[in-house]
Design a protein around this motif. Sequence first.
Motif, PDB file in Angstrom:
ATOM      1  N   GLU A  87       0.827  -1.207   0.000  1.00 16.49           N
ATOM      2  CA  GLU A  87       0.000   0.000   0.000  1.00 16.49           C
ATOM      3  C   GLU A  87       0.859   1.254   0.000  1.00 16.49           C
ATOM      4  OE1 GLU A  87      -3.327   1.830   3.001  1.00 16.49           O
ATOM      5  OE2 GLU A  87      -3.450  -0.320   2.522  1.00 16.49           O
ATOM      6  N   ARG A  88       1.924   1.245   0.780  1.00 17.74           N
ATOM      7  CA  ARG A  88       2.818   2.403   0.811  1.00 17.74           C
ATOM      8  C   ARG A  88       3.594   2.528  -0.509  1.00 17.74           C
ATOM      9  NH1 ARG A  88       6.507   1.951   5.886  1.00 17.74           N
ATOM     10  NH2 ARG A  88       6.960   4.126   5.339  1.00 17.74           N
ATOM     11  N   PHE A  89       3.990   1.399  -1.065  1.00 15.92           N
ATOM     12  CA  PHE A  89       4.684   1.401  -2.352  1.00 15.92           C
ATOM     13  C   PHE A  89       3.777   1.998  -3.435  1.00 15.92           C
ATOM     14  CE2 PHE A  89       6.407  -0.266  -6.247  1.00 15.92           C
ATOM     15  CZ  PHE A  89       7.771  -0.425  -6.022  1.00 15.92           C
ATOM     16  N   ALA A  90       2.512   1.560  -3.464  1.00 20.15           N
ATOM     17  CA  ALA A  90       1.564   2.080  -4.451  1.00 20.15           C
ATOM     18  C   ALA A  90       1.311   3.566  -4.242  1.00 20.15           C
ATOM     19  CB  ALA A  90       0.260   1.296  -4.368  1.00 20.15           C
ATOM     20  N   ALA A  91       1.323   4.013  -2.992  1.00 19.16           N
ATOM     21  CA  ALA A  91       1.107   5.437  -2.711  1.00 19.16           C
ATOM     22  C   ALA A  91       2.240   6.289  -3.260  1.00 19.16           C
ATOM     23  CB  ALA A  91       0.959   5.654  -1.204  1.00 19.16           C
ATOM     24  N   VAL A  92       3.477   5.781  -3.175  1.00 19.98           N
ATOM     25  CA  VAL A  92       4.612   6.500  -3.755  1.00 19.98           C
ATOM     26  C   VAL A  92       4.427   6.624  -5.266  1.00 19.98           C
ATOM     27  CG1 VAL A  92       7.083   6.351  -4.255  1.00 19.98           C
ATOM     28  CG2 VAL A  92       6.255   5.915  -1.938  1.00 19.98           C
ATOM     29  N   LYS A  93       4.046   5.522  -5.903  1.00 21.67           N
ATOM     30  CA  LYS A  93       3.842   5.555  -7.355  1.00 21.67           C
ATOM     31  C   LYS A  93       2.750   6.561  -7.726  1.00 21.67           C
ATOM     32  CE  LYS A  93       5.368   3.299 -10.203  1.00 21.67           C
ATOM     33  NZ  LYS A  93       6.440   3.526 -11.191  1.00 21.67           N
ATOM     34  N   ARG A  94       1.646   6.548  -6.984  1.00 23.38           N
ATOM     35  CA  ARG A  94       0.566   7.469  -7.318  1.00 23.38           C
ATOM     36  C   ARG A  94       1.007   8.921  -7.148  1.00 23.38           C
ATOM     37  NH1 ARG A  94      -3.777  10.496  -6.044  1.00 23.38           N
ATOM     38  NH2 ARG A  94      -5.655  10.135  -7.299  1.00 23.38           N
ATOM     39  N   SER A  95       1.770   9.195  -6.115  1.00 24.45           N
ATOM     40  CA  SER A  95       2.269  10.556  -5.906  1.00 24.45           C
ATOM     41  C   SER A  95       3.131  11.006  -7.079  1.00 24.45           C
ATOM     42  CB  SER A  95       3.062  10.617  -4.598  1.00 24.45           C
ATOM     43  OG  SER A  95       3.621  11.893  -4.405  1.00 24.45           O
TER      44      SER A  95
END
Length: 808
Positions: A512-520
């Motif tokens: 979830e944190r990895f995906a949040a970095v990508k979305r940012s």
Amino acid sequence: MNVTAAAATPTDPLADRILDALIHRIGKDRDAARPHDWLAATILTIRDEIIDRWMESTKAAHAAGAKRVYYLSLEFLIGRLLRDALSNLGHNDAVRDALATLGVDLAEIEEIEPDAALGNGGLGRLAACFMESLASLELPAYGYGIRYVNGMFRQRIDDGWQMELPETWLAHGNPWEFERRESAYFVGFGGEVVAHDNGQVHWSPVEAVEAVAVDTPVVGWRGKRVNTLRLWTAKAFDPIKLDKFNEGDFQGALSGQMRAETLTRVLYPNDSTPAGQELRLRQEYFFSSASIQDIVRRHVQYFGDIATLPDKAAIQLNDTHPAVSVAELMRLLTDHHDMAFDAAWDLTRRTFGYTNHTLLPEALESWPLPLFERLLPRHMQIVYAINAKLLREARANADVDDRAIAAISLIEEGGERRVRMANLAFAGSHSVNGVAALHTALMKQTVFADLHRMYPDRINNKTNGITPRRWLQQCNPALTALIREAIGDGFCDDAEKLPALAAHADDAAFRERFAAVKRSNKVALAAYIKDSMGLRLDPDALFDVQIKRIHEYKRQLLNIVETVALYDQIRSHPERDWTPRVKLFAGKAASSYHNAKLIIKLANDVARRINADPSVGDLLKIAFIPNYNVSLAEKIIPAADLSEQISTAGMEASGTGNMKFALNGALTIGTLDGANIEIKDRVGDDHIFIFGMTADEVAAKRADGYRPRDVIDASPELAQALAAIASGVFSPDDPKRYEGLVAGLYDHDWFMVAADFDAFAGAQRAVDARWQDRAVWTRSTIHNVANVGWFSSDRTIRDYAREIWGVM
């Protein structure tokens, strides 16, 4: 930027130094300073420390009598240097804080630093990565190239067409560089060669320019070593002819300087004309001659005996552009150091290594013999002498027939006689390397098959790599911080420690944190595209990216045609659960490459139609982002979900964009070509989308009499997409614009666009299915990041250093 007289008085010593540089070296009061003034002041301040380390590095190499690596490349795509230097020195936070006390935003001034216009694509970016890794591994090295004033053109898109404008990267000067007037060399062209009774040969050029060195420091990781990028600028020996000036012939008075400056004005001049070909050969000899003279001068100065050159110098030719260096070193050894030909040839071969980057015939440079002989008459004699020695050696082998002799020869005899630069580089080097396992195998089977049989131990593989400092730590700091938190910071020093990250792929909270970095990162890219192009993008859509030089073998056309087919399917079947996609393209086409420029226009025409169609809405958006360069890549790559590496199998030497995308958590869709094969082997079949024919299958299909019309007729989606493009659906202002482009696919389809279309479309639907399960998708992206640390340029350079250069 908020820089006012009311800003707080700096108390930080580093801020004091930056302010002092602004006042005393830039000549600006802080109230009057503009952003580029603050940029220059910051560079000059940090440069002081770099100079100290630079001098220490040079002195240490001299004291140790160290062997040096000399990397000759027509391109060095180095990008912006301030962020690179601050990161490698570990000064980011200190400089950011110091500038903040002055009311200056570091991120803002970093963004206005121009990209050095010294390269175009993978060749130049690889050279830049290698220079950074050489310094990071504390190996003494010089890079040699040309200081292009305008370099590769700045691309503007007007009504969908590529427009080429001068790249004015030197408009505000370059605070990173140092002119070395003491390192200047005579470079001649034309004239005649005279042989004396004592056996001495003297070349009297009819024209000459002065090559003057301009040095840029290259900072390694943690600042442990600073190496030198030495670029050559050209000057006339007589900058103005006063007699002509006084006669009123003002242009004639300056013609010599203008002719000299032309050598360093533009990278890759259009060589579709005889004048363009001559300029390109002049450029290649200019920088090769200056570089070889500099290397020989340095060796004699520090070691005395020219015979020990291979023990103290390893010269690597980055593709065929500097191949004339082989003949130039032979000229210096025989004509200036009185060395016998055979001894000079042995020394030359032990000194040079040659990296081949392409199997494309048009990229394996060759020069019309009359042009080569007119410009470089002494070198033509040397090439003939080398060729005689080479062919006599070949004839000594009973298995070598006339066909093999013709393939081995440095002179192409079929049709127009031409000097083959790849064969010269091969013959004149003790090592010839490919840049990916498949590419190296194909070198042995195709372009160098006969030379390989003659010298079976010469060809070796050195799979390319990228510097993880720029292509992870600097361009994706949020991901870097997340990885550091998960596995510690050992990967910052050794990217091959990244596999420890794989253990976190099954951790839902980490995903979830990895995906949040990508979305940012996607939000940031979407904002850039909105500001620069006026196009709104949904950051929750799949960002599908193909950014690279525009060339038919890289098959941007395949991607565009599949996009048209997808557009038709979305409109025809609105009831299906389509994956929202953003298709991003970027890249430059050579100014004389008609079809490549037409493909850019097609991408923009398709984008204009689809982006304005309410029937697809946000399910499909397309953008061709202008003026692709290193800095733009640093914005795009961290935001990519899907990496398009779809070249015709057997035609991409390696690719390095594929490595950058995977390192930043994008999944690859690609053919079994170049380094894609090795990426697949490392990340696993479940975490990559492979489609299409293999290199052997492509060769077999061509040999069997491939009929693309039959393939197109058998594929309704493909036929419909091509019919729409050819009929003018996307070009109502000129309905016949793409008739020829589409007809080429029906008639010959050399790059197998039609042959691979159905497989490509099927792989894209597999991408859609994977995207629907974000946990599965993110798990795959983490496995990509974890398993591509091997593709670090540090590993590549270690292989070169141990196995070719003998410096480790």
